[in-house]
Enzyme design. Structure first.
Site, PDB file in Angstrom:
ATOM      1  N   CYS A 197      -7.300 -14.092   1.366  1.00 45.72           N
ATOM      2  CA  CYS A 197      -7.803 -14.362   0.021  1.00 45.72           C
ATOM      3  C   CYS A 197      -8.123 -15.849  -0.131  1.00 45.72           C
ATOM      4  CB  CYS A 197      -6.754 -13.942  -1.009  1.00 45.72           C
ATOM      5  SG  CYS A 197      -7.206 -14.367  -2.714  1.00 45.72           S
ATOM      6  N   CYS A 200      -5.583 -17.369  -3.085  1.00 42.23           N
ATOM      7  CA  CYS A 200      -4.143 -17.611  -2.907  1.00 42.23           C
ATOM      8  C   CYS A 200      -3.689 -17.612  -1.457  1.00 42.23           C
ATOM      9  CB  CYS A 200      -3.344 -16.578  -3.691  1.00 42.23           C
ATOM     10  SG  CYS A 200      -3.406 -14.914  -2.958  1.00 42.23           S
ATOM     11  N   CYS A 213      -7.268  -8.501  -3.017  1.00 45.60           N
ATOM     12  CA  CYS A 213      -6.131  -9.289  -2.555  1.00 45.60           C
ATOM     13  C   CYS A 213      -4.840  -8.545  -2.885  1.00 45.60           C
ATOM     14  CB  CYS A 213      -6.134 -10.668  -3.217  1.00 45.60           C
ATOM     15  SG  CYS A 213      -4.706 -11.681  -2.730  1.00 45.60           S
ATOM     16  N   CYS A 216      -2.823 -11.399  -5.501  1.00 51.21           N
ATOM     17  CA  CYS A 216      -3.355 -11.999  -6.730  1.00 51.21           C
ATOM     18  C   CYS A 216      -4.465 -11.114  -7.272  1.00 51.21           C
ATOM     19  CB  CYS A 216      -3.829 -13.438  -6.476  1.00 51.21           C
ATOM     20  SG  CYS A 216      -5.487 -13.589  -5.777  1.00 51.21           S
ATOM     21  N   ASP A 333     -20.543 -27.990  19.102  1.00 54.47           N
ATOM     22  CA  ASP A 333     -19.435 -27.168  19.583  1.00 54.47           C
ATOM     23  C   ASP A 333     -19.927 -25.749  19.860  1.00 54.47           C
ATOM     24  OD1 ASP A 333     -17.098 -25.846  20.066  1.00 54.47           O
ATOM     25  OD2 ASP A 333     -16.168 -26.286  18.136  1.00 54.47           O
TER      26      ASP A 333
END
Length: 409
Positions: A197, A200, A213, A216, A333
């Site tokens: 999430c 949170c 989630c 939350c 990268d």
């Protein structure tokens, strides 16, 4: 241009001249240099050129160039549209696009994810289209959670109307702070960057297209527009078949986003869909080019999510040429290669080229996919038997291949 301040008029005119010279001398399409010149002479040129225009900003990790093209095609129903058709998606490119089509009342601008807050602040665009977020150029853009947070801050308290893909948790979190949001269920096949999430940090539970989630209240919003197979369902429940020429599920998702934006702009699906169906290729993507009896279809894939979508539209019966660079626009990268499941290519003739061909070769070796290593694209194309071949390349490798065919569009 007469409504512009004199300094802005001069800056815009000199920028257009620089762009023209760039094209005439073969240095590029002029979509960046013209804007850079203009911004040096008038740093506020983007804000000035955006005044009294109705603008759409389009941002995502993947698909923003194509979706920008689709939206611009739909809005052509209303008249001239200023747009950065070739993907110059930073402020210099936006200045060039608005300056080149100085009388267009409408504009559709592709915006780099990192630059969206700045461009929204400068242009005060009426609409912002947000589609997906996944790992890309980590050495330049950092973690995508930070990008989502920047989006969330940018649209909070803004008067802009956000059109967002509710199937992507990061996009949903980034868009949900806006006062006005239209949610589109456009799908999300690449989920590896959104298992936690963004609000949170708790785990996300997923079931089919739904997500929520566990710790939350953040969850998938109820969409107003839904991509359903080969059709889009609008907020009134009407089903609109997608008869587009661009291949694959990702492009049907792009078309769904474009239809939602166009409808809010004032172009109904029955008027927009024929415009979308006219688009065959976008800045070289999906273009078929021919040389010495080989017909090569060009596909762009810049990151793991993009490679997943490219594999979706390749023909398993054909040989495939893979080309990877790691220049500044690609990100230096190449560790992301290890997140791509190349085993889908097993059984096909695979030819590997590009500046970082050894990185890609090692990845294929570990995946157990046989390949032939080539010094360059021309050599790879010459080795392929006459007939059709798919070509998948990341950004600068793709542009180099386009240049060999006269920047086919």
């Amino acid at each position: 241009m007469s409504h512009l301040p004199l300094r802005a008029q001069v800056a815009s005119a000199l920028g257009r001249t620089a762009a023209t010279l760039s094209r005439m001398t073969g240095q590029g399409d002029g979509s960046v240099i013209g804007g850079r010149v203009g911004l040096v002479l008038e740093p506020e040129l983007l804000s000035i050129l955006a005044r009294n225009r109705k603008l759409v900003l389009v941002s995502a990790t993947n698909g923003k160039t194509t979706t920008t093209r689709l939206i611009a095609s739909a809005l052509a129903e209303l008249g001239d549209v200023a747009t950065n058709a070739f993907g110059a998606n930073m402020p210099a490119g936006h200045v060039s696009a608005l300056s080149q089509n100085k009388h267009a009342p409408n504009g559709v601008l592709e915006v780099d994810e990192k630059y969206l807050p700045e461009v929204l602040d400068k242009t005060r665009a009426e609409f912002v289209c947000l589609m997906n977020l996944s790992r890309d150029q980590m050495d330049r853009s950092a973690e995508i959670w930070l990008l989502a947070k920047k989006w969330r801050t940018a649209v909070q308290g803004s008067s802009t109307h956000v059109i967002a893909n509710c199937d992507d948790p990061l996009v949903t979190w980034g868009a949900s702070s806006a006062d006005r949001v239209t949610w589109v269920a456009a799908g999300q096949r690449w989920k590896e960057d959104s298992w936690c999430c963004p609000e949170c940090g708790g785990p996300l539970d997923r079931k089919d297209a739904d997500w929520a989630c566990r710790e939350c209240p953040l969850r998938r919003p109820q969409p107003q527009w839904v991509l359903d197979g080969d059709a889009v369902i609008d907020p009134y429940g009407q089903r609109w078949p997608l008869r587009i020429q661009l291949p694959g599920l990702a492009n049907r998702a792009n078309a769904a986003m474009a239809l939602a934006v166009a409808a809010l702009y004032g172009v109904s699906p029955d008027r927009a869909l024929p415009r979308l169906a006219e688009v065959k290729s976008v800045a070289g993507r999906y273009t078929m080019v021919e040389r010495n009896g080989r017909q090569a279809r060009l596909l762009l894939a810049k990151n793991p999510a993009g490679w997943l979508e490219a594999f979706d539209v390749t023909d398993p019966s054909l040989p495939v040429i893979l080309s990877v660079n790691a220049q500044v626009p690609d990100g230096r990268d190449t560790s992301w290669l290890w997140d791509v499941d190349y085993r889908i290519l097993a059984g096909r003739p695979v030819f590997v080229t590009g500046e970082r061909r050894l990185d890609l070769a090692l990845r294929l070796y570990v995946a157990g996919v046989p390949f032939q290593l080539m010094d360059g694209f021309e050599q790879a194309l010459a080795v392929v038997p006459p007939g059709r071949v798919d070509v998948i390349a990341n950004y600068t490798a793709f542009q180099q291949i386009r240049a060999e065919f006269g920047r086919a569009v």
